[in-house]
Design an enzyme around this catalytic site. Sequence first.
Site, short mmCIF file in Angstrom:
data_model
loop_
_atom_site.label_atom_id
_atom_site.label_comp_id
_atom_site.label_asym_id
_atom_site.label_seq_id
_atom_site.Cartn_x
_atom_site.Cartn_y
_atom_site.Cartn_z
N GLY A 32 -12.39 148.41 86.89
CA GLY A 32 -12.61 147.56 85.72
C GLY A 32 -13.84 148.02 84.97
N HIS A 113 -23.81 144.02 92.37
CA HIS A 113 -24.37 142.68 92.19
C HIS A 113 -24.37 142.05 93.59
CE1 HIS A 113 -25.30 138.81 90.50
NE2 HIS A 113 -24.09 138.29 90.67
N GLY A 139 -20.34 147.59 81.93
CA GLY A 139 -19.86 148.88 82.41
C GLY A 139 -19.47 149.86 81.32
N GLU A 236 -25.26 139.28 61.91
CA GLU A 236 -26.60 139.82 61.72
C GLU A 236 -27.43 139.77 63.01
OE1 GLU A 236 -28.33 138.49 58.04
OE2 GLU A 236 -30.19 139.59 58.40
N SER A 257 -38.67 140.02 56.55
CA SER A 257 -39.64 139.63 55.52
C SER A 257 -40.71 138.69 56.10
CB SER A 257 -38.91 138.88 54.40
OG SER A 257 -38.37 137.67 54.92
N1 LIG Z 1 -19.04 143.66 84.14
C1 LIG Z 1 -20.22 144.28 84.18
O1 LIG Z 1 -20.57 145.03 83.30
C2 LIG Z 1 -21.14 144.11 85.34
C3 LIG Z 1 -20.64 143.80 86.59
N2 LIG Z 1 -21.47 143.83 87.67
C4 LIG Z 1 -20.88 143.58 88.98
O2 LIG Z 1 -19.94 144.60 89.26
C5 LIG Z 1 -18.88 144.10 90.07
C6 LIG Z 1 -17.55 144.36 89.38
O3 LIG Z 1 -17.50 143.57 88.21
P1 LIG Z 1 -16.60 143.99 86.96
O4 LIG Z 1 -16.72 145.45 86.73
O5 LIG Z 1 -16.94 143.04 85.87
O6 LIG Z 1 -15.15 143.67 87.53
P2 LIG Z 1 -13.78 143.69 86.74
O7 LIG Z 1 -13.31 142.29 86.53
O8 LIG Z 1 -13.86 144.53 85.52
O9 LIG Z 1 -12.84 144.38 87.86
C7 LIG Z 1 -11.50 144.56 87.63
C8 LIG Z 1 -10.98 145.57 88.63
O10 LIG Z 1 -10.90 144.97 89.92
C9 LIG Z 1 -9.57 145.12 90.39
N3 LIG Z 1 -9.18 143.98 91.21
C10 LIG Z 1 -9.14 142.68 90.83
N4 LIG Z 1 -8.72 141.92 91.85
C11 LIG Z 1 -8.49 142.76 92.89
C12 LIG Z 1 -8.04 142.58 94.22
N5 LIG Z 1 -7.75 141.37 94.69
N6 LIG Z 1 -7.90 143.67 95.00
C13 LIG Z 1 -8.20 144.91 94.53
N7 LIG Z 1 -8.64 145.14 93.28
C14 LIG Z 1 -8.77 144.07 92.47
C15 LIG Z 1 -8.73 145.19 89.14
O11 LIG Z 1 -7.53 145.84 89.42
P3 LIG Z 1 -6.10 145.09 89.35
O12 LIG Z 1 -5.43 145.74 88.21
O13 LIG Z 1 -5.52 145.38 90.65
O14 LIG Z 1 -6.37 143.61 89.14
C16 LIG Z 1 -9.61 146.04 88.25
O15 LIG Z 1 -9.46 147.40 88.56
C17 LIG Z 1 -19.21 142.62 90.27
O16 LIG Z 1 -19.94 142.51 91.46
C18 LIG Z 1 -20.10 142.28 89.07
O17 LIG Z 1 -20.96 141.18 89.28
C19 LIG Z 1 -22.78 144.21 87.60
C20 LIG Z 1 -23.33 144.54 86.39
C21 LIG Z 1 -22.58 144.41 85.15
MG LIG Z 2 -24.04 139.46 86.24
#
Ligand SMILES: NC(=O)C1=CN([C@@H]2O[C@H](COP(=O)(O)OP(=O)(O)OC[C@H]3O[C@@H](n4cnc5c(N)ncnc54)[C@H](OP(=O)(O)O)[C@@H]3O)[C@@H](O)[C@H]2O)C=CC1
Ligand SMILES: [Mg+2]
Length: 349
Positions: A32, A113, A139, A236, A257
């Site tokens: 993700g 996290h 991300g 803005e 300003s």
């Molecule tokens: N978002 C951000 O920018 C930030 C996030 N974090 C941390 O990073 C971590 C990831 O967050 P984030 O990137 O937002 O996550 P996302 O919601 O973007 O993650 C989605 C991904 O996880 C997979 N996924 C979801 N459920 C499952 C499951 N049950 N089993 C296997 N895969 C699964 C999804 O695949 P599928 O298609 O299978 O659902 C997809 O590939 C967290 O700990 C978050 O707190 C830290 C800093 C910033």
């Molecule tokens: Mg956070």
Amino acid sequence: MTDDELNTEVYYDDDADRSKIDDKTVAVIGYGSQGHAHAQNLADSGVDVVVGLRESSSSRAAAEEDGLRVETPVDAASEADIVSVLVPDTVQPAVFEDIKGELDEGDTLQFAHGFNIHYNQIRPPEDVDVTMVAPKSPGHLVRRNYEADQGTPGLIAVYQDVSGEAKEESLAYSHAIGCTRAGVIETTFQEEVETDLFGEQVVLCGGVTSLVKQGFETLVDAGYSPEMAYFECLNELKLIVDLMYEDGLGGMWDSVSDTAEYGGLTRGDRVVDDHARENMEEILEEVQNGTFAREWIAENQAGRPSYTQLKDREENHHVEQVGAPLRDLFAWGDEEGEEEEAAEAPADD
Ligand SMILES: NC(=O)C1=CN([C@@H]2O[C@H](COP(=O)(O)OP(=O)(O)OC[C@H]3O[C@@H](n4cnc5c(N)ncnc54)[C@H](OP(=O)(O)O)[C@@H]3O)[C@@H](O)[C@H]2O)C=CC1
Ligand SMILES: [Mg+2]
Ligand SMILES: CC[C@](O)(C(C)=O)C(=O)O
Ligand SMILES: [Mg+2]
């Protein structure tokens, strides 16, 4: 200010020893927001990466199209030395139960996290390193910055150090995803969790969207055109924040300003006043004493009823209805939209 004047040590590229990761295999579980950025940056940095996704995952095609090898989370974890858990916080405990048997002595269990470690939702085996590499950014920007030869600031933390090399490995991983280009600070899981949750609730995500909505509604309710209100209170904002990002509050005050500066300095604290400060302190306490964590865990166990309702209300807010067609008219709208769609990995909801 030089590094000597900083209150905390900041690690840059030269502080990282890439040999701590270069001969290792990293399993990135999830593709993700963070997952796609870590996996692609690691791979482009020459690290052996395998992405872990369930068979039915909607992200599989994207990861494969990006040239990455994809296995199930269990198979990916089984062949990896470092398992980077980048699925949503709420599903991490279940995913961990599936993969924990694949963690060999001396492997690293890594997070971006610290929620599940800090609030005891994941209890890692005692014979593995447990670390965190947390870019302080969404991300998609971690990836965009890397591709632009820029970096993203990040945090590292060590919860368990069995190998004696947990910190060095975290720094090497930070180097490979581009964080040491911008600077990395060492923290603890507790500090990262409490400041991250506070920041996103009070300022970055919760506070700022409420400020935008209240400002927008005040103008519209007073009879001003919604388009005017949108440009004034939302569009803005980015330009003003860009100035703060580049040169601090002073850089922003210098650019606006004198009238804006005097009005802002005399009126800002009337909006975000002592009452708002008391609410901030209350919210921080809910983070510190686990009230927020318990609420969020229970909300998920109940199938996210409030989350779904609030998300729906937000998506249908007047400012969103006004903003979408306006943004489509921006000269760069199409190009950026296409780029983002291409980079967009499937969300968890
Ligand atoms: N978002 C951000 O920018 C930030 C996030 N974090 C941390 O990073 C971590 C990831 O967050 P984030 O990137 O937002 O996550 P996302 O919601 O973007 O993650 C989605 C991904 O996880 C997979 N996924 C979801 N459920 C499952 C499951 N049950 N089993 C296997 N895969 C699964 C999804 O695949 P599928 O298609 O299978 O659902 C997809 O590939 C967290 O700990 C978050 O707190 C830290 C800093 C910033
Ligand atoms: Mg956070
Ligand atoms: C600000 C939200 C964040 O903490 C982040 C992008 O850093 C998150 O959890 O997504
Ligand atoms: Mg954050």
